[in-house]
Scaffold this motif. Structure first.
Motif, short mmCIF file in Angstrom:
data_model
loop_
_atom_site.label_atom_id
_atom_site.label_comp_id
_atom_site.label_asym_id
_atom_site.label_seq_id
_atom_site.Cartn_x
_atom_site.Cartn_y
_atom_site.Cartn_z
N ALA A 179 0.85 -1.19 0.00
CA ALA A 179 0.00 0.00 0.00
C ALA A 179 0.89 1.24 0.00
O ALA A 179 2.01 1.22 0.51
CB ALA A 179 -0.92 0.01 1.22
N SER A 180 0.37 2.31 -0.58
CA SER A 180 1.13 3.56 -0.59
C SER A 180 0.20 4.75 -0.71
O SER A 180 -0.94 4.63 -1.19
CB SER A 180 2.15 3.58 -1.74
OG SER A 180 1.52 3.54 -3.01
N GLY A 181 0.68 5.89 -0.28
CA GLY A 181 -0.08 7.12 -0.38
C GLY A 181 0.82 8.29 -0.09
O GLY A 181 1.92 8.13 0.46
N THR A 199 -4.36 0.09 -1.73
CA THR A 199 -3.83 -1.17 -1.21
C THR A 199 -4.08 -2.29 -2.20
O THR A 199 -5.15 -2.38 -2.80
CB THR A 199 -4.52 -1.53 0.13
OG1 THR A 199 -4.37 -0.44 1.06
CG2 THR A 199 -3.91 -2.79 0.74
N LEU A 200 -3.09 -3.16 -2.39
CA LEU A 200 -3.26 -4.32 -3.26
C LEU A 200 -4.44 -5.16 -2.78
O LEU A 200 -4.65 -5.35 -1.58
CB LEU A 200 -1.99 -5.16 -3.26
CG LEU A 200 -0.75 -4.53 -3.91
CD1 LEU A 200 0.47 -5.43 -3.72
CD2 LEU A 200 -0.98 -4.28 -5.39
N GLY A 205 -8.44 -4.90 4.02
CA GLY A 205 -9.11 -5.36 5.24
C GLY A 205 -8.18 -5.58 6.40
O GLY A 205 -8.60 -6.11 7.44
N ARG A 206 -6.91 -5.18 6.26
CA ARG A 206 -5.93 -5.36 7.34
C ARG A 206 -5.54 -4.04 8.01
O ARG A 206 -4.61 -4.00 8.81
CB ARG A 206 -4.68 -6.05 6.80
CG ARG A 206 -4.93 -7.40 6.14
CD ARG A 206 -3.63 -8.09 5.77
NE ARG A 206 -3.86 -9.31 5.01
CZ ARG A 206 -2.90 -10.17 4.66
NH1 ARG A 206 -1.64 -9.93 4.99
NH2 ARG A 206 -3.20 -11.26 3.97
N SER A 211 -3.88 3.10 8.29
CA SER A 211 -2.54 3.49 8.74
C SER A 211 -1.99 4.64 7.91
O SER A 211 -1.38 5.57 8.43
CB SER A 211 -1.59 2.29 8.67
OG SER A 211 -1.95 1.29 9.58
N LEU A 212 -2.21 4.56 6.59
CA LEU A 212 -1.77 5.65 5.71
C LEU A 212 -2.49 6.95 6.05
O LEU A 212 -1.88 8.02 6.07
CB LEU A 212 -2.02 5.28 4.25
CG LEU A 212 -1.10 4.22 3.64
CD1 LEU A 212 -1.65 3.76 2.29
CD2 LEU A 212 0.32 4.76 3.46
#
Length: 258
Positions: A179-181, A199-200, A205-206, A211-212
């Motif tokens: 995931a990235s942002g 997110t891939l 769902g995790r 978090s980002l």
């Protein structure tokens, strides 16, 4: 949010549309538009416009002609509060491709920062160099099945030359980037914009998206930013609403290819 939606719209238009000075772009102000000209063939856009309805098709054609001369495609981004209300249909009539509708949403950090928990810091990695940018954008490539080569180069240059205007984050799961942002800042603006936040599919769902969000919200708050903005898809809108983001308008991009 402490102030009305109309006041938010005026403030955002002043700092982030009409007054936008984006890194890596040449800003050209005409009688009716604010053009943001990218160095490469992709990425240029109209950040603001004033287009009386009786001259709308002529103004649109003037922009098409200007970008054709430059040999650059461009985006004309429209908010639902923009006038005239017919702008979207006239853009399509003049050869623009319509993107999906998104929700332009705003959060007041002064009243909502406590909703963001920083979570598992070991999985969240600040991006500081070209290698990190490549990993972050590779995640976006896999999700959207698009090439982002020019964008990756621009991000690397921005992080190196104007690091105060951008922060990127990467999330790893089992040692893999998933995931990235990123978040962008304009000088003297009370707003910061959230981008990416993807997110891939196999790792959703995790809590990675949350978090980002939290990392960028806490960073912006520490820098004295008042408002976070996001163009939320139908998938992300319910999540960000949980944190206090409020919808201000719909927004849609219209693209013209040369």
């Amino acid at each position: 949010m402490g102030i009305s939606a109309q006041e938010i719209i005026k403030l955002h238009h002043l700092h982030e549309r009409a007054g936008l000075e984006e890194f890596g772009f040449q800003r050209i102000v005409t009688d009716h538009t604010v053009r943001q000209i990218a160095d490469g063939p992709q990425g240029s856009f109209i950040s603001a416009f004033n287009a009386p309805e009786e001259y709308l098709d002529l103004i649109i054609q003037n922009e098409i002609d200007a970008f054709k001369q430059l040999k650059k495609g461009f985006e004309w981004k429209v908010y639902s509060y923009d006038n005239p209300a017919t702008i979207g249909e006239r853009l399509i009539h003049n050869g623009f491709r319509e993107d999906d509708n998104e929700s332009f949403m705003v959060l007041d950090l002064n009243t909502h920062i406590d909703r963001f928990s920083l979570g598992h810091s070991e999985a969240l990695i600040p991006v500081r160099d070209a290698s990190g940018v490549r990993k972050a954008i590779d995640v976006q490539r896999q999700i959207w099945q698009q090439e982002f080569d020019e964008f990756e180069i621009s991000l690397c240059q921005r992080i190196e030359q104007r690091p105060e205007t951008i922060s990127m984050y990467l999330v790893q799961d089992d040692g893999q980037p998933v995931a990235s942002g990123w978040i962008t800042y304009q000088p003297n603006s009370p707003f910061a914009g959230l981008w990416g936040g993807s997110t891939l599919a196999g790792y959703r769902g995790r809590g990675h998206y949350r978090s980002l969000l939290a990392a960028r919200a806490h960073e912006a708050n520490a820098r004295g930013i008042r408002y976070l903005t996001i163009d939320a898809s139908e998938m992300s809108r319910p999540i960000v609403e949980c944190f206090g983001f409020e919808k201000v308008s719909d927004t849609r991009g219209y693209h013209f290819e040369v």
